[in-house]
Motif scaffolding. Structure first.
Motif, PDB file in Angstrom:
ATOM      1  N   THR A   1       0.831  -1.207   0.000  1.00 51.83           N
ATOM      2  CA  THR A   1       0.000   0.000   0.000  1.00 51.83           C
ATOM      3  C   THR A   1       0.863   1.254   0.000  1.00 51.83           C
ATOM      4  O   THR A   1       0.583   2.222  -0.722  1.00 51.83           O
ATOM      5  N   GLN A   2       1.930   1.238   0.803  1.00 51.87           N
ATOM      6  CA  GLN A   2       2.830   2.389   0.852  1.00 51.87           C
ATOM      7  C   GLN A   2       3.499   2.620  -0.503  1.00 51.87           C
ATOM      8  O   GLN A   2       3.643   3.771  -0.947  1.00 51.87           O
ATOM      9  N   LYS A   3       3.881   1.531  -1.179  1.00 49.99           N
ATOM     10  CA  LYS A   3       4.508   1.657  -2.497  1.00 49.99           C
ATOM     11  C   LYS A   3       3.542   2.246  -3.513  1.00 49.99           C
ATOM     12  O   LYS A   3       3.906   3.109  -4.316  1.00 49.99           O
ATOM     13  N   LEU A   4       2.281   1.790  -3.455  1.00 43.47           N
ATOM     14  CA  LEU A   4       1.273   2.322  -4.371  1.00 43.47           C
ATOM     15  C   LEU A   4       1.025   3.810  -4.137  1.00 43.47           C
ATOM     16  O   LEU A   4       0.868   4.581  -5.085  1.00 43.47           O
ATOM     17  N   VAL A   5       1.009   4.193  -2.860  1.00 41.51           N
ATOM     18  CA  VAL A   5       0.801   5.605  -2.527  1.00 41.51           C
ATOM     19  C   VAL A   5       1.966   6.451  -3.031  1.00 41.51           C
ATOM     20  O   VAL A   5       1.779   7.536  -3.607  1.00 41.51           O
ATOM     21  N   GLU A   6       3.188   5.953  -2.829  1.00 42.70           N
ATOM     22  CA  GLU A   6       4.373   6.696  -3.280  1.00 42.70           C
ATOM     23  C   GLU A   6       4.394   6.820  -4.805  1.00 42.70           C
ATOM     24  O   GLU A   6       4.737   7.876  -5.350  1.00 42.70           O
ATOM     25  N   GLU A   7       4.034   5.732  -5.498  1.00 45.05           N
ATOM     26  CA  GLU A   7       4.004   5.784  -6.958  1.00 45.05           C
ATOM     27  C   GLU A   7       2.915   6.741  -7.449  1.00 45.05           C
ATOM     28  O   GLU A   7       3.095   7.430  -8.456  1.00 45.05           O
ATOM     29  N   ALA A   8       1.794   6.745  -6.742  1.00 43.10           N
ATOM     30  CA  ALA A   8       0.713   7.665  -7.120  1.00 43.10           C
ATOM     31  C   ALA A   8       1.174   9.120  -6.991  1.00 43.10           C
ATOM     32  O   ALA A   8       0.831   9.975  -7.817  1.00 43.10           O
ATOM     33  N   LYS A   9       1.959   9.399  -5.947  1.00 41.52           N
ATOM     34  CA  LYS A   9       2.471  10.756  -5.768  1.00 41.52           C
ATOM     35  C   LYS A   9       3.457  11.129  -6.871  1.00 41.52           C
ATOM     36  O   LYS A   9       3.469  12.262  -7.366  1.00 41.52           O
ATOM     37  N   LEU A  10       4.301  10.163  -7.250  1.00 41.68           N
ATOM     38  CA  LEU A  10       5.333  10.436  -8.244  1.00 41.68           C
ATOM     39  C   LEU A  10       4.772  10.539  -9.658  1.00 41.68           C
ATOM     40  O   LEU A  10       5.138  11.433 -10.429  1.00 41.68           O
ATOM     41  N   TYR A  11       3.877   9.597  -9.986  1.00 43.25           N
ATOM     42  CA  TYR A  11       3.432   9.489 -11.376  1.00 43.25           C
ATOM     43  C   TYR A  11       1.991   9.954 -11.594  1.00 43.25           C
ATOM     44  O   TYR A  11       1.440   9.776 -12.673  1.00 43.25           O
ATOM     45  N   GLY A  12       1.386  10.535 -10.566  1.00 46.25           N
ATOM     46  CA  GLY A  12       0.018  11.026 -10.713  1.00 46.25           C
ATOM     47  C   GLY A  12      -0.087  12.180 -11.701  1.00 46.25           C
ATOM     48  O   GLY A  12      -1.157  12.425 -12.266  1.00 46.25           O
ATOM     49  N   ILE A  13       1.030  12.888 -11.924  1.00 44.19           N
ATOM     50  CA  ILE A  13       1.031  14.024 -12.857  1.00 44.19           C
ATOM     51  C   ILE A  13       1.455  13.591 -14.260  1.00 44.19           C
ATOM     52  O   ILE A  13       1.725  14.426 -15.117  1.00 44.19           O
ATOM     53  N   GLN A  14       1.511  12.291 -14.498  1.00 44.86           N
ATOM     54  CA  GLN A  14       2.014  11.777 -15.772  1.00 44.86           C
ATOM     55  C   GLN A  14       1.216  12.305 -16.965  1.00 44.86           C
ATOM     56  O   GLN A  14       1.790  12.777 -17.948  1.00 44.86           O
ATOM     57  N   SER A  15      -0.106  12.230 -16.878  1.00 49.77           N
ATOM     58  CA  SER A  15      -0.946  12.690 -17.984  1.00 49.77           C
ATOM     59  C   SER A  15      -0.777  14.192 -18.213  1.00 49.77           C
ATOM     60  O   SER A  15      -0.698  14.661 -19.361  1.00 49.77           O
ATOM     61  N   PHE A  16      -0.707  14.956 -17.132  1.00 53.55           N
ATOM     62  CA  PHE A  16      -0.528  16.404 -17.226  1.00 53.55           C
ATOM     63  C   PHE A  16       0.810  16.736 -17.876  1.00 53.55           C
ATOM     64  O   PHE A  16       0.907  17.654 -18.713  1.00 53.55           O
ATOM     65  N   CYS A  17       1.847  15.988 -17.504  1.00 58.41           N
ATOM     66  CA  CYS A  17       3.179  16.224 -18.063  1.00 58.41           C
ATOM     67  C   CYS A  17       3.202  15.964 -19.567  1.00 58.41           C
ATOM     68  O   CYS A  17       3.847  16.704 -20.323  1.00 58.41           O
ATOM     69  N   LYS A  18       2.496  14.915 -20.000  1.00 62.59           N
ATOM     70  CA  LYS A  18       2.460  14.617 -21.434  1.00 62.59           C
ATOM     71  C   LYS A  18       1.871  15.780 -22.227  1.00 62.59           C
ATOM     72  O   LYS A  18       2.332  16.094 -23.326  1.00 62.59           O
ATOM     73  N   ASP A  19       0.850  16.402 -21.669  1.00 58.91           N
ATOM     74  CA  ASP A  19       0.250  17.551 -22.347  1.00 58.91           C
ATOM     75  C   ASP A  19       1.231  18.728 -22.409  1.00 58.91           C
ATOM     76  O   ASP A  19       1.303  19.436 -23.425  1.00 58.91           O
ATOM     77  N   LEU A  20       1.978  18.924 -21.328  1.00 56.49           N
ATOM     78  CA  LEU A  20       2.948  20.023 -21.313  1.00 56.49           C
ATOM     79  C   LEU A  20       4.105  19.789 -22.278  1.00 56.49           C
ATOM     80  O   LEU A  20       4.718  20.756 -22.760  1.00 56.49           O
ATOM     81  N   LEU A  21       4.410  18.530 -22.558  1.00 53.74           N
ATOM     82  CA  LEU A  21       5.497  18.239 -23.488  1.00 53.74           C
ATOM     83  C   LEU A  21       5.203  18.808 -24.871  1.00 53.74           C
ATOM     84  O   LEU A  21       6.123  19.237 -25.583  1.00 53.74           O
ATOM     85  N   GLU A  22       3.946  18.817 -25.239  1.00 51.02           N
ATOM     86  CA  GLU A  22       3.577  19.378 -26.536  1.00 51.02           C
ATOM     87  C   GLU A  22       3.880  20.876 -26.579  1.00 51.02           C
ATOM     88  O   GLU A  22       4.331  21.399 -27.606  1.00 51.02           O
TER      89      GLU A  22
END
Length: 207
Positions: free
Chosen positions: A82-103
């Motif tokens: 559970t802790q690993k999932l929470v940490e990954e969610a914090k790190l990669y939760g902005i993944q979709s937003f970052c992809k948009d900014l790459l454009e």
């Protein structure tokens, strides 16, 4: 503890049984040897029952302890997952937003590359100021990317890595080691060490 409580209860019950058997046993007028023999028999039976009961309780305690340890291990594994999932969610939760900014970053990069350097003169202040503004914006957005763990991949001259690069074509090129990146068509990005967008590249092939 649990074992001591069980053992105390069973011992008390057995002692009561022994006491009752003694109370209802032979009277004082019977022969002494017979009375002693019966008392030894009753005592031996009680001791046997106590030993058997003790063995049962020890086995039960062992089973309970094993189940308790397994439950603790399962709970710890669940907590870690559970802790690993929470940490990954914090790190990669902005993944979709970052992809948009790459454009947006791509557009800025293309805009600065399209400006002829020979036109950046004091005689042409509007173009020069516009170019400098684009460059400053591009630098700032890269700083923001770095702050949030987003790093640019520009692998020109590096060894081709299928986990970070996407080969668009292969070209023969003298003086270049086969399998290296000869041309970067589009830069890639990694988010906290994970490839978010592979770099689009051309790869040197065997002559």
């Amino acid at each position: 503890n649990l074992f001591s409580l069980f053992f105390f209860r069973q011992t008390s019950q057995l002692l009561c049984i022994v006491t009752q058997e003694k109370g209802t046993g032979p009277n004082l007028e019977e022969e002494p040897n017979q009375t002693q023999h019966e008392q030894k028999s009753v005592t031996g039976s009680a001791e046997k029952m106590l030993i058997e009961e003790k063995a049962k309780l020890e086995e039960q305690l062992k089973e309970i302890t094993d189940k308790y340890k397994r439950a603790l291990a399962d709970a710890e594994n669940l907590r870690q997952r559970t802790q690993k999932l929470v940490e990954e969610a914090k790190l990669y939760g902005i993944q979709s937003f970052c992809k948009d900014l790459l454009e947006v970053a791509d557009v800025l990069e293309k805009a600065t590359e399209s400006v002829p350097r020979e036109e950046l003169k004091d005689e042409n202040p509007h173009l020069k100021n516009l170019y400098e503004g684009l460059v400053m914006t591009e630098v700032q957005i890269q700083k923001v990317f770095t702050k949030h763990g987003l790093m640019k991949l520009n692998p020109l001259g590096a060894k081709f890595d299928p986990y970070e690069h996407e080969a668009l074509f292969h070209v023969p090129m003298e003086g270049k080691e086969p399998g290296t990146v000869a041309l970067v068509s589009k830069v890639g990005y990694k988010l906290h060490g994970r490839t978010l967008r592979p770099a689009l590249v051309g790869v040197v092939k065997e002559p």
